[in-house]
Design a protein around this motif. Structure first.
Motif, PDB file in Angstrom:
ATOM      1  N   LEU A  59     -36.977  68.796 -14.632  1.00  7.11           N
ATOM      2  CA  LEU A  59     -35.573  69.123 -14.394  1.00  7.11           C
ATOM      3  C   LEU A  59     -34.655  68.162 -15.133  1.00  7.11           C
ATOM      4  O   LEU A  59     -34.856  66.945 -15.096  1.00  7.11           O
ATOM      5  CB  LEU A  59     -35.267  69.060 -12.893  1.00  7.11           C
ATOM      6  CG  LEU A  59     -36.014  70.073 -12.030  1.00  7.11           C
ATOM      7  CD1 LEU A  59     -35.929  69.686 -10.559  1.00  7.11           C
ATOM      8  CD2 LEU A  59     -35.461  71.460 -12.249  1.00  7.11           C
TER       9      LEU A  59
ATOM     10  N   CYS B 134     -33.873  77.200 -19.917  1.00  2.63           N
ATOM     11  CA  CYS B 134     -35.208  77.005 -19.364  1.00  2.63           C
ATOM     12  C   CYS B 134     -36.254  77.515 -20.345  1.00  2.63           C
ATOM     13  O   CYS B 134     -35.941  78.262 -21.273  1.00  2.63           O
ATOM     14  CB  CYS B 134     -35.356  77.690 -18.006  1.00  2.63           C
ATOM     15  SG  CYS B 134     -35.127  79.466 -18.054  1.00  2.63           S
TER      16      CYS B 134
ATOM     17  N   TYR C 122     -25.317  70.078 -10.089  1.00  3.89           N
ATOM     18  CA  TYR C 122     -26.586  69.638  -9.508  1.00  3.89           C
ATOM     19  C   TYR C 122     -26.659  68.118  -9.398  1.00  3.89           C
ATOM     20  O   TYR C 122     -27.337  67.584  -8.536  1.00  3.89           O
ATOM     21  CB  TYR C 122     -27.759  70.169 -10.336  1.00  3.89           C
ATOM     22  CG  TYR C 122     -29.092  70.132  -9.622  1.00  3.89           C
ATOM     23  CD1 TYR C 122     -29.383  71.048  -8.625  1.00  3.89           C
ATOM     24  CD2 TYR C 122     -30.049  69.187  -9.938  1.00  3.89           C
ATOM     25  CE1 TYR C 122     -30.603  71.042  -7.972  1.00  3.89           C
ATOM     26  CE2 TYR C 122     -31.275  69.159  -9.289  1.00  3.89           C
ATOM     27  CZ  TYR C 122     -31.546  70.092  -8.308  1.00  3.89           C
ATOM     28  OH  TYR C 122     -32.755  70.071  -7.657  1.00  3.89           O
TER      29      TYR C 122
ATOM     30  N   MET D 182     -35.015  81.600 -11.210  1.00  2.00           N
ATOM     31  CA  MET D 182     -33.886  80.676 -11.097  1.00  2.00           C
ATOM     32  C   MET D 182     -32.618  81.423 -10.690  1.00  2.00           C
ATOM     33  O   MET D 182     -31.818  80.908  -9.913  1.00  2.00           O
ATOM     34  CB  MET D 182     -33.681  79.913 -12.411  1.00  2.00           C
ATOM     35  CG  MET D 182     -34.721  78.838 -12.675  1.00  2.00           C
ATOM     36  SD  MET D 182     -34.874  77.596 -11.351  1.00  2.00           S
ATOM     37  CE  MET D 182     -33.213  76.926 -11.285  1.00  2.00           C
TER      38      MET D 182
ATOM     39  N   ILE E  13     -37.129  74.456  -6.124  1.00  2.00           N
ATOM     40  CA  ILE E  13     -37.343  74.886  -7.504  1.00  2.00           C
ATOM     41  C   ILE E  13     -38.819  74.805  -7.872  1.00  2.00           C
ATOM     42  O   ILE E  13     -39.400  75.759  -8.395  1.00  2.00           O
ATOM     43  CB  ILE E  13     -36.490  74.035  -8.477  1.00  2.00           C
ATOM     44  CG1 ILE E  13     -34.999  74.302  -8.240  1.00  2.00           C
ATOM     45  CG2 ILE E  13     -36.874  74.332  -9.926  1.00  2.00           C
ATOM     46  CD1 ILE E  13     -34.072  73.356  -8.980  1.00  2.00           C
TER      47      ILE E  13
ATOM     48  N   ASP F 132     -35.032  70.015  -5.300  1.00  2.00           N
ATOM     49  CA  ASP F 132     -36.122  69.928  -6.280  1.00  2.00           C
ATOM     50  C   ASP F 132     -37.356  70.668  -5.762  1.00  2.00           C
ATOM     51  O   ASP F 132     -38.008  71.403  -6.502  1.00  2.00           O
ATOM     52  CB  ASP F 132     -36.507  68.472  -6.552  1.00  2.00           C
ATOM     53  CG  ASP F 132     -35.500  67.712  -7.407  1.00  2.00           C
ATOM     54  OD1 ASP F 132     -34.555  68.324  -7.939  1.00  2.00           O
ATOM     55  OD2 ASP F 132     -35.667  66.485  -7.533  1.00  2.00           O
TER      56      ASP F 132
ATOM     57  N   VAL G 177     -36.302  73.052 -16.923  1.00  2.00           N
ATOM     58  CA  VAL G 177     -35.118  73.683 -16.345  1.00  2.00           C
ATOM     59  C   VAL G 177     -33.944  72.729 -16.518  1.00  2.00           C
ATOM     60  O   VAL G 177     -33.998  71.587 -16.071  1.00  2.00           O
ATOM     61  CB  VAL G 177     -35.343  73.995 -14.844  1.00  2.00           C
ATOM     62  CG1 VAL G 177     -34.079  74.548 -14.210  1.00  2.00           C
ATOM     63  CG2 VAL G 177     -36.507  74.965 -14.664  1.00  2.00           C
TER      64      VAL G 177
ATOM     65  N   LEU H 269     -32.932  81.860  -6.991  1.00  2.00           N
ATOM     66  CA  LEU H 269     -32.705  80.580  -6.312  1.00  2.00           C
ATOM     67  C   LEU H 269     -31.219  80.226  -6.267  1.00  2.00           C
ATOM     68  O   LEU H 269     -30.673  79.925  -5.208  1.00  2.00           O
ATOM     69  CB  LEU H 269     -33.465  79.456  -7.016  1.00  2.00           C
ATOM     70  CG  LEU H 269     -34.941  79.311  -6.698  1.00  2.00           C
ATOM     71  CD1 LEU H 269     -35.613  78.398  -7.712  1.00  2.00           C
ATOM     72  CD2 LEU H 269     -35.131  78.777  -5.291  1.00  2.00           C
TER      73      LEU H 269
END
Length: 161
Positions: A134, A89, A104, A64, A119, A116, A98, A67
């Motif tokens: 999520l 997470c 977001y 993450m 991820i 999405d 997450v 990302l």
């Protein structure tokens, strides 16, 4: 009708990107998915770059961080709004949970689907992670309160009878 065609092309692009990506070439190295920055109509919507998880971070937290930190390659770009942070997470029974910051929540439509997808396709490479749930600021997302797996972003080539 044009929205359906655009959605179909988006899913086809996700399929192409996912098929091209690798999984854990060596321990600690993963394909991290981002938006393809080429902008041409024949490109896949997503691309990936092979990255190592940061030292000292857990696997989910490390991926993450990669990302949300954005791509290294100029050929890719981040799908995440400025200021998106990881709030928490974990992994339970094959589901990576997450929780992301309020930034977001600013995503919608195709942009949200692509983010999405980045991820899910990135995290589901981890041993023991089959899907992702999520949340934003600890709350389920309206109309998206579901566990997502790579199958949700890839086209099935079989036509139902």
């Amino acid at each position: 009708m044009s929205r359906r065609i655009a959605a179909l092309l988006l899913l086809l692009g996700l399929l192409c990107a996912a098929c091209a990506g690798g999984t854990g070439e060596k321990e600690g190295r993963y394909s991290v998915y981002f938006l393809n920055a080429q902008g041409r109509g024949d490109d896949a919507a997503l691309g990936w770059e092979s990255r190592e998880t940061p030292e000292g971070a857990g696997e989910v937290e490390g991926l993450m961080a990669l990302l949300l930190g954005g791509p290294v390659s100029d050929e890719l770009r981040s799908p995440f709004p400025q200021g998106t942070l990881l709030r928490g997470c974990g992994v339970t029974d094959g589901v990576a949970s997450v929780d992301l910051s309020e930034a977001y929540e600013g995503l919608s439509g195709v942009g949200l689907t692509l983010a999405d997808g980045c991820i899910v396709l990135t995290l589901c490479q981890l041993e023991g992670v089959e899907s992702v749930y999520l949340t934003v600021e600890g709350h389920p997302r309206p109309f998206r309160d579901q566990v997502l797996s790579p199958r949700d972003f890839l086209l099935d080539n079989e036509i139902p009878a």
